[in-house]
Design a protein around this motif. Structure first.
Motif: not given
Length: 281
Positions: A197-212
């Motif tokens: 699965k490929a997941v595209f994520i658009i968020s104001e907290r993208s850096e926190e999500i990426a780190e997790t």
């Protein structure tokens, strides 16, 4: 290509051609399913003249290989030669097992799956079993206005129509089901069956999500520069590829960090690289 890869390819060719031989001899031939190709022509000739399948397949392929060798050389035919020889040998040595003769639909589906699996193994190893594939390649040299696929389709269609004239239209329609099954199974093998699965994520907290994602899930993630066309604001879109079993934990992770995140999940047929399929060249 290293020695190990070459051995693996030839092993797949032998296994694939043997599976095709089993399907042709013990499923298609007993019920008169002509699915095109030299195998279909062999079934027709056996019904009309009593000549064994392996003999017809061999005799029809010999002039094609001689012509192909003369025109395109050994490098072009060597893998296909192994596949064609294996197919003829399997048609000769595999014992006759009579089953599925009372159920044409099951024969078409089961034969298509086995034959498609075999064809996929042969194709993914950069070979064919000769027959109409090679004949089409030779014909195309004189008819360059037509594609190889178009010529193959015409040749196979003619064989299927001849089969319909001999065994009846009912059998030809079941043969079409078998052809469809062969195509779907072989295409799945060629394109890859390691679905992710490929997941595209658009968020104001993208850096926190990426780190997790990086540290908690041990998965790679890529940031893509994007612009929201309504607001004109720059955004960082995260792209992450995960296995199917990881998609639920990933969505829960995203929701825990940003319940308002915009998430797009799409299917991926095959992924090559670290953490997925690592191909050795």
């Amino acid at each position: 290509m290293n020695r190990k890869s070459v051995i693996r390819d030839y092993l797949r060719i032998v296994i694939g051609a043997s599976l095709m031989g089993f399907a042709i001899k013990n499923i298609y031939d007993p019920v008169g399913l002509v699915t095109g190709g030299f195998s279909g022509l062999s079934i027709i000739i056996k019904d009309q003249l009593g000549i064994e399948l392996w003999i017809t397949n061999t005799v029809l392929n010999i002039p094609l290989f001689l012509a192909s060798y003369r025109i395109k050389g050994w490098h072009f035919i060597k893998r296909t030669l192994v596949a064609a020889v294996t197919l003829s040998v399997s048609l000769y040595v595999i014992p006759e097992i009579t089953f599925l003769t009372d159920d044409l639909l099951l024969a078409a589906l089961f034969g298509g799956i086995i034959s498609g699996l075999g064809a996929g193994l042969v194709f993914v190893s950069q070979a064919t079993t000769g027959g109409t594939d090679m004949l089409a390649a030779l014909i195309q040299r004189g008819l360059k206005q037509y594609s190889l696929v178009q010529i193959m389709q015409v040749l196979d269609a003619v064989i299927v129509l001849v089969g319909a004239g001999i065994f009846g239209i009912r059998y030809a329609l079941y043969a079409l089901i078998a052809i469809f099954a062969v195509t779907k199974v072989s295409d799945s093998l060629i394109e890859g069956m390691k679905f992710s699965k490929a997941v595209f994520i658009i968020s104001e907290r993208s850096e926190e999500i990426a780190e997790t994602i990086l540290y908690d899930m041990d998965r790679g993630v890529t940031g893509l520069d994007a612009t929201g066309m309504y607001t004109g604001m720059s955004k960082n879109v995260l792209l992450c590829v995960v296995s199917k079993k990881e998609i639920v934990p990933l969505k829960e992770l995203i929701a825990g960090k940003d319940p308002r995140a915009f998430v797009i999940v799409t299917d991926v047929r095959e992924v090559l690289g670290e953490g997925f399929i690592e191909e050795s060249i």
